[in-house]
Enzyme design. Sequence first.
Site, PDB file in Angstrom:
ATOM      1  N   GLY A  46       0.832  -1.195   0.000  1.00  0.00           N
ATOM      2  CA  GLY A  46       0.000   0.000   0.000  1.00  0.00           C
ATOM      3  C   GLY A  46       0.865   1.243   0.000  1.00  0.00           C
ATOM      4  O   GLY A  46       2.035   1.203   0.379  1.00  0.00           O
ATOM      5  N   GLN A  51       2.859  10.016   1.231  1.00  0.00           N
ATOM      6  CA  GLN A  51       4.158   9.356   1.220  1.00  0.00           C
ATOM      7  C   GLN A  51       4.985   9.727  -0.009  1.00  0.00           C
ATOM      8  O   GLN A  51       6.198   9.539  -0.014  1.00  0.00           O
ATOM      9  CB  GLN A  51       3.996   7.837   1.291  1.00  0.00           C
ATOM     10  CG  GLN A  51       3.471   7.363   2.634  1.00  0.00           C
ATOM     11  CD  GLN A  51       3.318   5.860   2.654  1.00  0.00           C
ATOM     12  OE1 GLN A  51       2.286   5.337   2.235  1.00  0.00           O
ATOM     13  NE2 GLN A  51       4.353   5.176   3.103  1.00  0.00           N
ATOM     14  N   CYS A  88       6.402   0.045   7.299  1.00  0.00           N
ATOM     15  CA  CYS A  88       5.954   1.155   6.457  1.00  0.00           C
ATOM     16  C   CYS A  88       7.083   1.552   5.515  1.00  0.00           C
ATOM     17  O   CYS A  88       8.240   1.622   5.938  1.00  0.00           O
ATOM     18  CB  CYS A  88       5.557   2.343   7.340  1.00  0.00           C
ATOM     19  SG  CYS A  88       4.965   3.773   6.430  1.00  0.00           S
ATOM     20  N   LEU A  89       6.732   1.811   4.258  1.00  0.00           N
ATOM     21  CA  LEU A  89       7.739   2.227   3.284  1.00  0.00           C
ATOM     22  C   LEU A  89       8.395   3.548   3.673  1.00  0.00           C
ATOM     23  O   LEU A  89       9.523   3.824   3.256  1.00  0.00           O
ATOM     24  CB  LEU A  89       7.112   2.351   1.890  1.00  0.00           C
ATOM     25  CG  LEU A  89       6.570   1.040   1.294  1.00  0.00           C
ATOM     26  CD1 LEU A  89       5.881   1.313  -0.033  1.00  0.00           C
ATOM     27  CD2 LEU A  89       7.685   0.016   1.126  1.00  0.00           C
ATOM     28  N   HIS A 130      -4.041   1.204   7.774  1.00  0.00           N
ATOM     29  CA  HIS A 130      -2.692   1.776   7.781  1.00  0.00           C
ATOM     30  C   HIS A 130      -2.597   2.936   6.783  1.00  0.00           C
ATOM     31  O   HIS A 130      -2.131   4.024   7.124  1.00  0.00           O
ATOM     32  CB  HIS A 130      -1.684   0.674   7.432  1.00  0.00           C
ATOM     33  CG  HIS A 130      -0.264   1.130   7.349  1.00  0.00           C
ATOM     34  ND1 HIS A 130       0.671   0.791   8.281  1.00  0.00           N
ATOM     35  CD2 HIS A 130       0.384   1.896   6.430  1.00  0.00           C
ATOM     36  CE1 HIS A 130       1.846   1.332   7.946  1.00  0.00           C
ATOM     37  NE2 HIS A 130       1.691   2.008   6.820  1.00  0.00           N
ATOM     38  N   GLU A 131      -3.052   2.688   5.552  1.00  0.00           N
ATOM     39  CA  GLU A 131      -2.938   3.723   4.514  1.00  0.00           C
ATOM     40  C   GLU A 131      -3.889   4.886   4.760  1.00  0.00           C
ATOM     41  O   GLU A 131      -3.520   6.044   4.550  1.00  0.00           O
ATOM     42  CB  GLU A 131      -3.154   3.121   3.126  1.00  0.00           C
ATOM     43  CG  GLU A 131      -2.162   2.038   2.734  1.00  0.00           C
ATOM     44  CD  GLU A 131      -0.689   2.421   2.865  1.00  0.00           C
ATOM     45  OE1 GLU A 131      -0.346   3.626   2.769  1.00  0.00           O
ATOM     46  OE2 GLU A 131       0.133   1.522   3.084  1.00  0.00           O
ATOM     47  N   HIS A 134      -2.475   7.379   7.083  1.00  0.00           N
ATOM     48  CA  HIS A 134      -1.519   8.315   6.474  1.00  0.00           C
ATOM     49  C   HIS A 134      -2.213   9.600   6.026  1.00  0.00           C
ATOM     50  O   HIS A 134      -1.621  10.680   6.056  1.00  0.00           O
ATOM     51  CB  HIS A 134      -0.834   7.682   5.258  1.00  0.00           C
ATOM     52  CG  HIS A 134       0.377   6.877   5.575  1.00  0.00           C
ATOM     53  ND1 HIS A 134       1.522   7.425   6.103  1.00  0.00           N
ATOM     54  CD2 HIS A 134       0.642   5.564   5.410  1.00  0.00           C
ATOM     55  CE1 HIS A 134       2.436   6.485   6.258  1.00  0.00           C
ATOM     56  NE2 HIS A 134       1.927   5.336   5.852  1.00  0.00           N
TER      57      HIS A 134
END
Length: 150
Positions: A46, A51, A88-89, A130-131, A134
């Site tokens: 995701g 991000q 997380c990226l 999670h996304e 953000h």
Amino acid sequence: MAIRNIRQYGDELLRKKSRKVDKIDKRILTLIEDMKETMYSANGVGLAAPQVGILKRVVVIDVGEGPIAFINPEILETKGRYVDSEGCLSIPGKDGMVERPEYVKAKTLNEKGEEIIVEGTQLMARAMCHEFDHLDGVLFIDKLIESGEE
């Protein structure tokens, strides 16, 4: 299409609230395609627009069933609870246990501007929460039960 730079932890933009998408135009569609390419390139499941430095309410997720774009997502319902490891990226090398709903039902716009309902369990539910977090400047580390290092 282009692979965009993923903002890293400490970047103030990751803590800001994203704005609603008013119009799905070529710029938003290009953003979505770039986000998919960036997510796949980074081996993620995701990615949220903040991000990649864009404060718009746009998310892409692919848990192995093909990519789904979420525009202005809104959680309608959650059920159950379970704890699992998250990373997380934007925070490479850090992971930890986070409690999330086992089931999530969300309303969103797709790339055609149609309102759709997306339901997810387990990994999909976790990725959605999670996304979507953000989009409000919330990171998984804010919800850690316990943390680990890779």
